[in-house]
Scaffold this motif. Structure first.
Motif, short mmCIF file in Angstrom:
data_model
loop_
_atom_site.label_atom_id
_atom_site.label_comp_id
_atom_site.label_asym_id
_atom_site.label_seq_id
_atom_site.Cartn_x
_atom_site.Cartn_y
_atom_site.Cartn_z
N LYS A 473 0.83 -1.21 0.00
CA LYS A 473 0.00 0.00 0.00
C LYS A 473 0.87 1.26 0.00
N ILE A 474 1.95 1.23 0.78
CA ILE A 474 2.81 2.40 0.90
C ILE A 474 3.60 2.62 -0.40
N LEU A 475 4.14 1.53 -0.95
CA LEU A 475 4.99 1.62 -2.13
C LEU A 475 4.19 1.56 -3.43
N GLN A 476 2.89 1.35 -3.31
CA GLN A 476 1.96 1.39 -4.45
C GLN A 476 2.32 0.38 -5.54
N THR A 477 2.54 -0.84 -5.10
CA THR A 477 2.82 -1.94 -6.02
C THR A 477 2.02 -3.15 -5.58
N PRO A 478 1.56 -3.98 -6.51
CA PRO A 478 0.73 -5.13 -6.11
C PRO A 478 1.50 -6.23 -5.37
N ILE A 479 2.79 -6.46 -5.72
CA ILE A 479 3.50 -7.62 -5.19
C ILE A 479 4.90 -7.20 -4.75
N LEU A 480 5.28 -7.59 -3.52
CA LEU A 480 6.62 -7.32 -3.00
C LEU A 480 7.27 -8.62 -2.51
N LEU A 481 8.60 -8.70 -2.69
CA LEU A 481 9.39 -9.85 -2.24
C LEU A 481 10.43 -9.38 -1.24
N GLU A 552 20.93 13.29 -9.01
CA GLU A 552 21.02 12.31 -10.09
C GLU A 552 19.86 11.32 -10.02
N ALA A 553 19.54 10.86 -8.81
CA ALA A 553 18.44 9.93 -8.65
C ALA A 553 17.12 10.56 -9.08
N TYR A 554 16.93 11.81 -8.72
CA TYR A 554 15.69 12.52 -9.06
C TYR A 554 15.53 12.64 -10.57
N ASP A 555 16.62 12.93 -11.27
CA ASP A 555 16.56 13.06 -12.73
C ASP A 555 16.27 11.71 -13.38
N LEU A 556 16.87 10.64 -12.88
CA LEU A 556 16.65 9.31 -13.45
C LEU A 556 15.20 8.86 -13.25
N LEU A 557 14.61 9.19 -12.13
CA LEU A 557 13.23 8.79 -11.86
C LEU A 557 12.27 9.43 -12.85
N HIS A 558 12.62 10.62 -13.35
CA HIS A 558 11.74 11.30 -14.29
C HIS A 558 11.83 10.73 -15.71
N LYS A 559 12.70 9.73 -15.93
CA LYS A 559 12.73 9.04 -17.21
C LYS A 559 11.72 7.90 -17.27
N ILE A 560 11.08 7.65 -16.12
CA ILE A 560 10.12 6.56 -16.02
C ILE A 560 8.73 7.13 -16.28
N LYS A 567 7.47 4.73 -8.60
CA LYS A 567 8.52 5.74 -8.56
C LYS A 567 8.12 6.94 -7.69
N ASP A 568 6.80 7.12 -7.48
CA ASP A 568 6.35 8.26 -6.68
C ASP A 568 6.89 8.20 -5.25
N PHE A 569 7.08 6.99 -4.74
CA PHE A 569 7.56 6.85 -3.36
C PHE A 569 8.93 7.51 -3.20
N LEU A 570 9.87 7.18 -4.09
CA LEU A 570 11.20 7.78 -4.00
C LEU A 570 11.18 9.25 -4.41
N THR A 571 10.40 9.58 -5.43
CA THR A 571 10.34 10.97 -5.89
C THR A 571 9.86 11.90 -4.78
N VAL A 572 8.79 11.51 -4.10
CA VAL A 572 8.26 12.33 -3.01
C VAL A 572 9.25 12.40 -1.86
N PHE A 573 9.90 11.28 -1.54
CA PHE A 573 10.87 11.26 -0.44
C PHE A 573 12.01 12.22 -0.71
N ILE A 574 12.53 12.19 -1.94
CA ILE A 574 13.64 13.09 -2.28
C ILE A 574 13.17 14.55 -2.24
N ALA A 575 11.99 14.82 -2.78
CA ALA A 575 11.49 16.20 -2.80
C ALA A 575 11.26 16.74 -1.40
N GLN A 576 10.79 15.89 -0.50
CA GLN A 576 10.54 16.33 0.87
C GLN A 576 11.83 16.78 1.56
N HIS A 577 12.97 16.29 1.12
CA HIS A 577 14.26 16.67 1.70
C HIS A 577 15.03 17.65 0.79
#
Length: 595
Positions: A473-481, A552-560, A567-577
């Motif tokens: 639910k948090i990472l917004q993906t159906p399946i996690l391992l 660099e991570a933020y720019d790479l995420l925007h290629k998706i 990708k929103d999970f990492l994008t929002v986390f980076i933006a918050q900081h």
């Protein structure tokens, strides 16, 4: 024989249990069958009670934080007679030795009416929100009622909470072949209050309903013609109805409900119209259907020794050729656990207020999808937890490709749910699912007897699979391992079946250790929205994030593609900081909640 009734602040916070003569019982918030979990003002072990010589002896335990009140006074030791009560916290405990008898002399009803099932299905519910709230506790009833007696208590509570005008309810049974005036047994009964006389259900009404296999109502008082403002309720009850519990497992059973019509100052003639019983009958039909379904499942479990309920055909074939008791004995082994939870039940409940039976059937179909894919890929069904299913691989027979099987089952469940979401009016439309898969050591085995047993799997890996499901639910993906599963899955599962994407390194809420979680995705052919290039960009962004290169991570995420929610999970986390890692950054994102 005497009963003790516990009643909390809300109507559903209650139970009625028979007091064993001469045996000391502990009351408390966590006291097994005698627990009152709804009241936080009651201690875990609050008081001892004992029914002996027609009196209830009560003793407040030293562990009790709050006092006991009797007739407005605080006492630590006292005795009560029948129909007297004491209070602990916000719960009233009443002792009663009311008799129960079956009457065949009750007055001829003013009106008798039989109802076919399709008639009641067309009746809209009154007060649908409250009844839906009561029915939302069905998973707790299913998981908590391990015996018929406990099931009767839970269903009786549901009936009293769902039918405000009901004074008493009962589970009744009629022996086959019996004639009018004999053969009716009261399996369980409960009442809202404790009047001066015993409970007397009508044998005539019970027999007619069970023999005809239709809900039948009797009206003795309170019909529209006899209603007038300010009318005083008679001593006897106004109405009763009996709903048969259909099915082989509960042959001859029925649910009996009786009560009075509303004669308060604000009541209207329509509220005393016998036709208004139809919505209460519809609710009771639903509860009867639940009772029948639960008992049918238990009957099948006994008949099939529960094996076919839990094992795939391949496993059952092995059991037929080997010593089943030895093979099913609990043992520690390496397992892969899949925890799948259904999403969207609350939202669909609001939409289906006029078709609760249909909603219940849809939930059953959703659970069926989960179990089908688990069993179809050689897994074992360990448990149902409300609207979630728990399956695992690696027991009772060794499977070198357990992780591949678990991944195929998970992707099959995902595909079927997503396909249904695109079809208007499909049984599964409106539902989603979340799946967590983990691998590790656990104890797995059969628990119980040859007639009644269940399969269990125990260990930290089970909790980890559940935690991963919550994180979807948090990472917004159906399946996690988890890490162990992902590492072996990359070796066992070819890319034409599945792909993998490291999502983040997180520290789950309430756990001390961090872990890298990986998303399980369909192949590029089945899921072209995310190409292999997109997945490489994401993992490169994750590596940059871990190394502290957040711009660099933020720019790479925007290629998706923006449609990718993960990708929103990492994008929002980076933006918050503000794209700057904290001074103590170690690559781990702490999660504030379980889900």
């Amino acid at each position: 024989m005497a009963d003790l009734i516990a009643q909390g602040m809300n109507s559903h916070q209650r139970w009625r249990r028979t007091l064993p003569r001469g045996q000391t019982i502990v009351l408390g918030r966590t006291a097994g069958a005698w627990a009152v979990p709804w009241d936080d003002q009651i201690s875990r072990r609050h008081a001892e009670v004992c029914w002996q010589d027609g009196r209830l002896k009560v003793h407040r335990l030293p562990t009790a934080r709050n006092p006991l009140f009797v007739r407005g006074k605080t006492l630590d030791d006292f005795e009560l007679k029948s129909r007297e009560c004491f209070v602990a916290g916000q719960t009233t405990f009443t002792v009663t030795d009311d008799a129960v008898s079956v009457s065949i002399q009750m007055d001829t009803p003013v009106e008798e009416r039989a109802f076919r099932a399709h008639e009641l299905q067309e009746v809209p519910f009154r007060d649908a929100d409250r009844r839906l709230e009561i029915l939302s506790r069905l998973p707790d009833v299913i998981t908590g009622a391990t015996t018929d007696s406990e099931l009767f208590i839970q269903l009786g509570n549901m009936l009293l909470a769902g039918i405000p005008q009901a004074e008493a309810v009962a589970v009744v049974a009629m022996e086959p072949g019996k004639q009018q005036g004999e053969g009716v047994e009261i399996l369980y009964w409960d009442r809202r209050l404790t009047p001066d006389r015993g409970f007397q259900p009508s044998q005539r009404l019970i027999q007619k309903a069970i023999k005809s296999q239709q809900s039948v109502s009797h009206i003795w008082e309170g019909g529209e013609a006899s209603w007038r403002p300010g009318m005083t309720a008679p001593e006897k009850l106004d109405w009763a109805f009996c709903t048969p519990v259909r099915g082989e497992s509960s042959a001859g059973w029925g649910l009996y409900v009786t009560g009075r019509f509303d004669r308060s100052a604000g009541a209207t003639p329509s509220q005393t119209d016998p036709r208004d019983l139809r919505t209460d009958l519809k609710f009771t039909e639903l509860v009867a259907s639940l009772l029948s379904s639960l008992r049918q499942v238990r009957l099948l479990q006994r008949r099939q020794a529960v094996l076919s309920q839990f094992f795939s055909p391949a496993v059952l074939g092995t059991l037929d050729s080997e010593d089943a008791d030895r093979l099913l004995a609990p043992r520690e082994t390496e397992v892969t656990v899949l925890f799948c939870d259904l999403r969207g039940f609350s939202r669909e409940s609001d939409r289906a207020a006029s078709d609760l039976m249909g909603l219940l059937e849809r939930v059953g179909k959703a659970l069926g999808v989960m179990t089908h894919h688990i069993l179809d890929h050689g897994g074992v069904i360990a448990d149902f937890q409300g609207d979630a299913a728990l399956g695992f691989w690696g027991w009772p027979i060794a499977q070198p490709d357990t992780i591949k099987r678990a991944c195929q089952a998970a992707l099959g469940i995902r595909t079927q749910f997503e396909a249904a979401a695109r079809r208007t009016g499909h049984t599964l439309t409106g539902f989603r699912m979340g799946i967590g898969i983990a691998t590790g050591r656990a104890v797995a085995g059969k628990i119980g007897t040859s007639d009644q047993a269940k399969v269990g799997v125990f260990g930290p890996v089970v909790n980890l699979a559940s935690r991963l499901e919550g994180m979807t639910k948090i990472l917004q993906t159906p399946i996690l391992l988890d890490e162990a599963t992902a590492q072996l899955a990359r070796q066992q599962v070819p890319p034409d079946l599945a792909r993998f994407r490291r999502v983040a390194r997180v520290k789950p809420y309430g756990l001390d250790s961090a872990l890298t979680v990986t998303e399980l995705l369909p192949s590029a052919t089945e899921f072209p929205d995310l190409t292999d290039a997109h997945l490489k960009s994401y993992e490169a962004a994750l590596d940059a994030l871990l190394a502290g290169k957040w711009t660099e991570a933020y720019d790479l995420l925007h290629k998706i593609p923006p449609e990718d929610r993960v990708k929103d999970f990492l994008t929002v986390f980076i933006a918050q900081h503000n794209r700057v890692p904290p001074p103590d950054w170690k690559g781990v994102i702490s999660l504030a909640t379980k889900s």
